[in-house]
Write an enzyme that holds these catalytic residues in place. Structure first.
Site, short mmCIF file in Angstrom:
data_model
loop_
_atom_site.label_atom_id
_atom_site.label_comp_id
_atom_site.label_asym_id
_atom_site.label_seq_id
_atom_site.Cartn_x
_atom_site.Cartn_y
_atom_site.Cartn_z
N PRO A 148 4.15 3.98 1.05
CG PRO A 148 5.42 4.06 2.96
CD PRO A 148 4.45 5.10 1.91
N GLY A 149 3.66 0.45 1.73
CA GLY A 149 2.70 -0.49 2.17
C GLY A 149 3.37 -1.67 2.78
NE ARG A 150 4.86 -6.22 -1.39
CZ ARG A 150 3.93 -7.16 -2.20
NH1 ARG A 150 4.01 -8.19 -1.76
NH2 ARG A 150 3.22 -6.68 -3.02
N GLY B 217 5.52 0.82 -3.56
CA GLY B 217 5.95 -0.40 -4.26
C GLY B 217 7.34 -1.03 -3.75
NE ARG C 112 2.17 -11.54 -1.44
CZ ARG C 112 3.27 -12.11 -1.73
NH1 ARG C 112 3.79 -13.14 -0.73
NH2 ARG C 112 4.01 -11.68 -2.53
CB CYS D 182 -12.89 -28.39 -1.98
SG CYS D 182 -13.20 -29.62 -0.64
#
Length: 418
Positions: A274-276, A239, A312, A342
């Site tokens: 950890p990721g982001r 996070g 996002r 659209c």
């Protein structure tokens, strides 16, 4: 820090001009920097090198096989939340004993698959799931290693859609019910208790929520030890945030300095997810300007990437910095940057001040390495874009652009409609 920079007026990824890749492959495309990906993992790992730990990359952030292989070669494992993510991790060469499996809705088939592969542990989210894992393990003649995911009821102070640690969230076992669930786990014959897990949310830019949550978990660890329930692993989740605009998230070393004194006497191995923070600023989305549309009320820069490619901004109202692939000294424009989908919600930026672009110009949507391609879709029957990895002066296509035939693969028209 990342390796996207201007050399003269041209935006480069490491030693390669972004425009060169666009000329070869067309647009849109995702572009990743090898050196940034590698450096971010090493910096994070080094911050905790004085304490026994396992880094399990949260592959929901970015799950391309080439990037997973890169991290596997650097010694990382995986945090997975589906059978498909487990499959990807194993295909990329990640060691099963470095894979943890989270998620509130694991199916019987997924649980059995993970058991057969011998993963490190399941992060269990409910008593119902605990019983299901025991039942499936018994049938398979296996012993399932588990950590219970405990919800510490901590406000992560992030977007509500990516917060996971409050009492009214679907994730984890309420902390006040944790001990009775550990007692249940101890009674189940095919369950082996090995750890405890918490994860309170994503894109956190302060250390204090991590510390508050971990303190609550450590109190629980001591209570469990008093009951004769030993804990080998403390999984503090992931996070840690990144800079998209003007955020000032803690450096991994600052994060480690806050965490390690709390766990140093626990006797437990630390698991981090950890990721982001590893991949977010290691990737960009490159798009081309199709039209400049001006109305009485607003200006629109219409590009060939849409919400199906990067959701996002639409989903979270997230800010993504947008810069030109070639700098000019022209005047500026305030406009919405929108795609071809659209939907009125199809935008990459709202009321953004930009260097005045021209039709055909390339633009880079920054900080798109996390939750970019992994959340992409074929909405409006749009083929998904390619992914490209640059290492020094070399360009590697790590996912081909989909074509129209890919859109209908697997679909069948019943005979009575022929």
């Amino acid at each position: 820090m990342h390796d996207f920079f201007y050399k003269g007026s041209e935006l480069h990824c490491e030693a390669v001009p972004v425009s060169l890749i666009a000329k070869r492959l067309g647009t849109p495309f995702y572009l990743y920097s090898y050196s940034t990906l590698s450096r971010h993992l090493k910096v994070f790992d080094r911050a905790f090198n004085k304490y026994p730990h396992v880094i399990c990359f949260a592959i929901k952030a970015c799950s391309n096989l080439a990037i997973l292989r890169l991290y596997a070669r650097e010694g990382a494992g995986a945090d997975v939340v589906s059978g498909g993510e487990l499959f990807r991790s194993l295909k990329a060469g990640m060691e099963p004993k470095k894979i943890v499996y989270a998620g509130v809705g694991k199916t019987d088939e997924e649980i059995l698959y993970a058991l057969k592969k011998g993963i490190l542990m399941f992060n269990v989210e409910s008593s119902e799931e605990l019983r299901a894992i025991d039942r499936i393990a018994k049938k398979a003649g296996k012993k399932a290693r588990v950590a219970l995911r405990v919800n510490p009821d901590i406000d992560a102070r992030t977007h509500p859609y990516i917060a996971t640690g409050l009492r009214d969230h679907k994730f984890g076992i309420p902390i006040e019910e944790a001990i009775e669930n550990y007692r249940l786990a101890r009674k189940l014959s095919n369950i082996e208790i090995v750890g405890i897990h918490k994860h309170i949310g994503s894109q956190l830019t302060e250390v204090s929520p991590f510390v508050d949550a971990l303190n609550r978990i450590l109190i629980l660890v001591n209570e469990l030890k008093a009951e004769g329930i030993g804990i080998k692993y403390i999984n503090i989740g992931g996070g840690l945030g990144i800079t998209y605009n003007d955020e000032s998230p803690p450096h991994p070393e600052e994060f480690a300095k806050a965490i390690l004194p709390l766990v140093k006497d626990s006797g437990c191995t630390l698991i981090l997810e950890p990721g982001r923070v590893l991949v977010g600023n290691a990737g960009i989305l490159v798009t081309k300007v199709l039209y400049i549309k001006k109305t009485r009320e607003k200006n629109f820069v219409i590009v060939d990437a849409g919400m199906n490619d990067l959701i996002r901004p639409t989903l979270y109202g997230a800010y993504q910095k947008i810069i030109p692939a070639k700098k000019r000294k022209d005047s500026t424009i305030t406009a919405d940057v929108v795609g071809p989908i659209c939907e009125s919600a199809d935008f990459l930026a709202k009321d953004r001040k930009l260097s005045l672009p021209k039709e055909g110009d390339l633009m880079a949507v920054m900080s798109a390495g996390a939750y970019g391609f992994t959340m992409a879709s074929n909405y409006n029957s749009r083929p998904r874009v390619p992914e490209v990895l640059v290492k020094g002066s070399r360009i590697f296509l790590i996912r081909e652009r989909e074509n129209y035939d890919d859109l209908i693969r697997g679909e069948k028209i019943p005979r009575f409609l022929e």
